[in-house]
Design a protein around this motif. Structure first.
Motif, short mmCIF file in Angstrom:
data_model
loop_
_atom_site.label_atom_id
_atom_site.label_comp_id
_atom_site.label_asym_id
_atom_site.label_seq_id
_atom_site.Cartn_x
_atom_site.Cartn_y
_atom_site.Cartn_z
N SER A 177 -72.12 66.32 45.05
CA SER A 177 -71.41 65.15 45.54
C SER A 177 -69.92 65.45 45.37
CB SER A 177 -71.87 64.20 44.46
OG SER A 177 -71.24 64.42 43.21
N GLY A 178 -69.44 66.54 44.55
CA GLY A 178 -67.87 66.70 44.34
C GLY A 178 -67.48 65.73 43.16
N ASP A 179 -68.21 64.86 42.81
CA ASP A 179 -67.91 63.95 41.58
C ASP A 179 -68.28 64.58 40.50
OD1 ASP A 179 -67.24 61.91 43.40
OD2 ASP A 179 -69.55 61.14 43.63
N VAL A 180 -67.00 65.06 39.56
CA VAL A 180 -67.26 65.87 38.54
C VAL A 180 -66.23 65.67 37.49
CG1 VAL A 180 -68.43 67.84 39.64
CG2 VAL A 180 -66.06 68.05 39.69
N VAL A 181 -66.39 65.99 36.31
CA VAL A 181 -65.34 66.05 35.23
C VAL A 181 -65.00 67.38 35.09
CG1 VAL A 181 -64.84 65.56 32.85
CG2 VAL A 181 -65.99 63.91 34.12
N VAL A 182 -63.88 67.85 35.14
CA VAL A 182 -63.56 69.16 34.80
C VAL A 182 -62.62 69.38 33.58
CG1 VAL A 182 -62.09 70.99 35.74
CG2 VAL A 182 -63.47 69.72 37.36
N GLU A 183 -62.99 70.14 32.54
CA GLU A 183 -62.37 70.15 31.35
C GLU A 183 -61.87 71.39 31.34
OE1 GLU A 183 -63.60 70.68 27.13
OE2 GLU A 183 -63.76 68.40 27.41
N VAL A 184 -60.41 71.65 31.38
CA VAL A 184 -59.63 73.13 31.26
C VAL A 184 -59.35 73.25 29.83
CG1 VAL A 184 -58.13 74.38 32.29
CG2 VAL A 184 -59.06 72.69 33.66
N SER A 185 -59.57 74.28 29.45
CA SER A 185 -59.19 74.80 28.01
C SER A 185 -58.53 75.98 27.97
CB SER A 185 -60.41 74.66 26.96
OG SER A 185 -61.35 75.67 27.18
N VAL A 186 -57.72 76.37 26.99
CA VAL A 186 -57.21 77.62 26.86
C VAL A 186 -57.44 78.37 25.34
CG1 VAL A 186 -55.04 79.15 27.11
CG2 VAL A 186 -55.47 77.32 28.66
N ASP A 187 -58.11 79.50 25.15
CA ASP A 187 -58.09 80.02 23.85
C ASP A 187 -56.95 79.98 22.91
OD1 ASP A 187 -60.96 79.71 24.61
OD2 ASP A 187 -61.21 81.60 23.74
N HIS A 188 -56.70 79.46 21.94
CA HIS A 188 -55.50 79.70 21.31
C HIS A 188 -54.39 79.14 21.89
CE1 HIS A 188 -57.81 82.45 18.73
NE2 HIS A 188 -58.01 83.29 19.71
N GLY A 189 -54.32 78.19 22.69
CA GLY A 189 -53.51 77.54 23.72
C GLY A 189 -52.04 76.76 22.88
N GLU A 190 -52.75 76.28 21.69
CA GLU A 190 -51.98 75.21 21.12
C GLU A 190 -50.85 76.23 20.22
OE1 GLU A 190 -51.84 71.28 18.21
OE2 GLU A 190 -53.54 72.51 18.44
N GLU A 191 -51.28 77.40 19.99
CA GLU A 191 -50.31 78.29 19.12
C GLU A 191 -49.34 79.23 20.18
OE1 GLU A 191 -50.69 82.79 16.86
OE2 GLU A 191 -52.54 81.41 17.05
N ILE A 192 -49.97 79.34 21.25
CA ILE A 192 -49.28 79.89 22.34
C ILE A 192 -47.97 79.17 22.95
CG2 ILE A 192 -49.29 81.14 24.55
CD1 ILE A 192 -52.05 81.78 24.11
N ALA A 193 -48.55 77.84 22.86
CA ALA A 193 -47.60 76.62 23.42
C ALA A 193 -46.42 76.67 22.37
CB ALA A 193 -48.28 75.25 23.70
N ARG A 194 -46.41 76.96 21.29
CA ARG A 194 -45.11 76.87 20.25
C ARG A 194 -44.15 77.74 20.95
NH1 ARG A 194 -49.29 77.64 16.07
NH2 ARG A 194 -49.97 75.40 15.50
N SER A 195 -44.47 78.86 21.84
CA SER A 195 -43.36 79.77 22.31
C SER A 195 -43.09 79.16 23.57
CB SER A 195 -43.95 81.08 22.46
OG SER A 195 -44.33 81.55 21.28
N THR A 196 -43.32 78.09 24.30
CA THR A 196 -42.77 77.69 25.43
C THR A 196 -42.02 76.03 25.14
OG1 THR A 196 -44.56 75.77 25.60
CG2 THR A 196 -45.08 78.23 26.07
N TRP A 197 -41.57 75.63 26.27
CA TRP A 197 -40.96 74.33 26.35
C TRP A 197 -41.81 73.20 26.14
CZ3 TRP A 197 -36.28 72.56 29.54
CH2 TRP A 197 -35.35 73.18 29.36
N ASN A 198 -43.07 73.26 25.93
CA ASN A 198 -43.84 72.14 26.07
C ASN A 198 -43.71 71.08 24.85
OD1 ASN A 198 -44.97 73.05 28.40
ND2 ASN A 198 -47.36 73.11 27.53
N PRO A 199 -43.50 71.52 23.83
CA PRO A 199 -43.28 70.41 22.57
C PRO A 199 -42.09 69.69 22.98
CG PRO A 199 -43.95 72.69 21.73
CD PRO A 199 -43.82 72.98 23.05
N ARG A 200 -40.89 70.51 23.23
CA ARG A 200 -39.64 69.85 23.53
C ARG A 200 -39.74 68.66 24.89
NH1 ARG A 200 -34.41 73.03 24.07
NH2 ARG A 200 -34.88 72.98 21.83
#
Length: 402
Positions: A177-200
């Motif tokens: 049907s194409g009616d789906v829930v897509v959950e995207v995750s990244v292993d250790h992504g929260e830790e990696i994000a500290r080296s990016t602009w995301n928190p700011r």
């Protein structure tokens, strides 16, 4: 297992959009964006949800037509959270499928290189289409000014469309049907994000799923420039009237100390002065402070908008001419022209009472205002040495007329 590519085909097609020439001249290997990896993982997971089999490798179509193949690094079928026996989904339960792809950023110095990007797909409400969810390691938007509403998963618009297209392709091929829930995750992504602009930027809990072409060109720095633009957007949405473009962490600290700016008014400009100025010309903020090392800002003073050492150099002859304008005699001007570094030049002039730092700051301000011409942005400049000591200032000036 890294994301594998249909390397020859993808690189040949990349030439159609002008990127292959850059790759060929650099001798560097291209890679794939987080958005491309999430799309590949989603396509594999939805295929398995409908057929019970994971395609491996899985081929996706990028926005400009390239069709790379990605190897799967993880796969799992579940019913009601329990692994499917012998890979067979039970009827009557709530099935889901997860596939994971390891991001290969090629030769780009990308903090997400090697990250495992997963997509879990399950049936959605009839007629809902594709609904996106942020899994562990993927951030959520908490501030206005980004290309997604507050509360949404940080899966950017182009990756969302790529994922929708992949879901539609699988649905058409296998009767879904194409009616789906897509959950995207990244292993250790929260830790990696500290080296990016995301928190700011107000993207909390993990990384963003990014990419406009699906391809990472080494040292293209497109992600950095995109972050600068998003930083301006967030500052504007927060009602900031004063932002600072800083070449590094030391100059950022100085800008905060001098002007007391909040975190969301700070733009990690790096070498990309032109990116800051050109975006502010179209999306103005009343005041811009440019803060950076003396050598880098001497390049801006000389008219360079890209301050990277591979693309612009400190012109000590130009510095000598500025020193003359500031009252240096020919002996001092000659010493400046022969100096080993820009910092040595400014130190020589300071010892002689010649304000070379201020002259460079004023010239850098003039370059900036020349780019911003006609836009209501006033500019001041702060030059520092390596220790963070201010060696030159130019007070706010502008805006200039058309």
């Amino acid at each position: 297992m890294a994301a594998a590519g249909a390397e020859g085909g993808a690189q040949a097609q990349a030439g159609a959009d002008g990127r292959a020439g850059q790759l060929k001249s650099s001798g560097l290997r291209h890679g794939w964006t987080t958005g491309a990896c999430a799309t590949a993982a989603t396509k594999a997971a939805y295929t398995a949800l409908l057929t019970g089999e994971f395609p491996d490798p899985v081929v996706i179509t990028l926005p400009k037509g390239q069709q790379p193949a990605f190897a799967l690094a993880a796969e799992r079928l579940e019913t009601d959270g329990q692994p499917a026996a012998d890979g067979q989904l039970e009827t009557g339960g709530r099935p889901s499928a997860m596939a994971g792809v390891v991001k290969d950023a090629g030769d780009d110095p990308d903090v997400t290189h090697g990250a495992l990007i997963r997509s879990t797909v399950r049936a959605g409400e009839p007629g809902a289409g594709v609904v996106f969810r942020a899994g562990p390691g993927v951030g959520t938007i908490t501030k206005a000014g980004l290309p997604l509403p507050v509360g949404e998963p940080a899966i950017n618009p182009v990756p969302r469309q790529m994922i929708r297209d992949a879901v539609a392709e699988v649905a058409a091929a296998h009767g879904g049907s194409g009616d789906v829930v897509v959950e995207v995750s990244v292993d250790h992504g929260e830790e990696i994000a500290r080296s990016t602009w995301n928190p700011r930027l107000g993207i909390l809990g993990g990384l963003s799923i990014l990419g406009t072409t699906g391809i990472v060109v080494p040292y293209s720095c497109s992600a950095w420039i995109d972050s600068i633009r998003r930083g301006v957007d967030v500052a504007r949405a927060a009602g900031r009237t004063h932002v600072a473009g800083c070449t590094g962490s030391t100059s950022e600290k100085v800008a905060v100390a001098v002007h007391g700016l909040p975190e969301d008014a700070l733009l990690d400009m790096g070498d990309f002065a032109g990116a800051v100025l050109k975006y502010l010309k179209r999306h103005p903020v009343p005041r811009l402070t440019i803060a950076g090392g003396f050598a880098k800002l001497s390049k801006l003073a000389a008219g360079h908008l890209d301050l990277h050492s591979a693309r612009s150099q400190v012109d000590k002859g130009y510095l000598a001419e500025l020193a003359r304008r500031g009252g240096a005699d020919e002996a001092l001007a000659g010493a400046v022209a022969a100096a080993n570094t820009g910092l040595e030049a400014v130190q020589l002039c300071r010892a002689a009472g010649v304000p070379l730092g201020d002259l460079v700051a004023e010239a850098a301000r003039a370059t900036a205002l020349g780019v911003l011409v006609g836009s209501p942005v006033a500019v001041d400049v702060i030059c520092i040495d390596r220790a963070g000591t201010v060696v030159g200032r130019a007070e706010p000036l502008g805006p200039l007329g058309p």
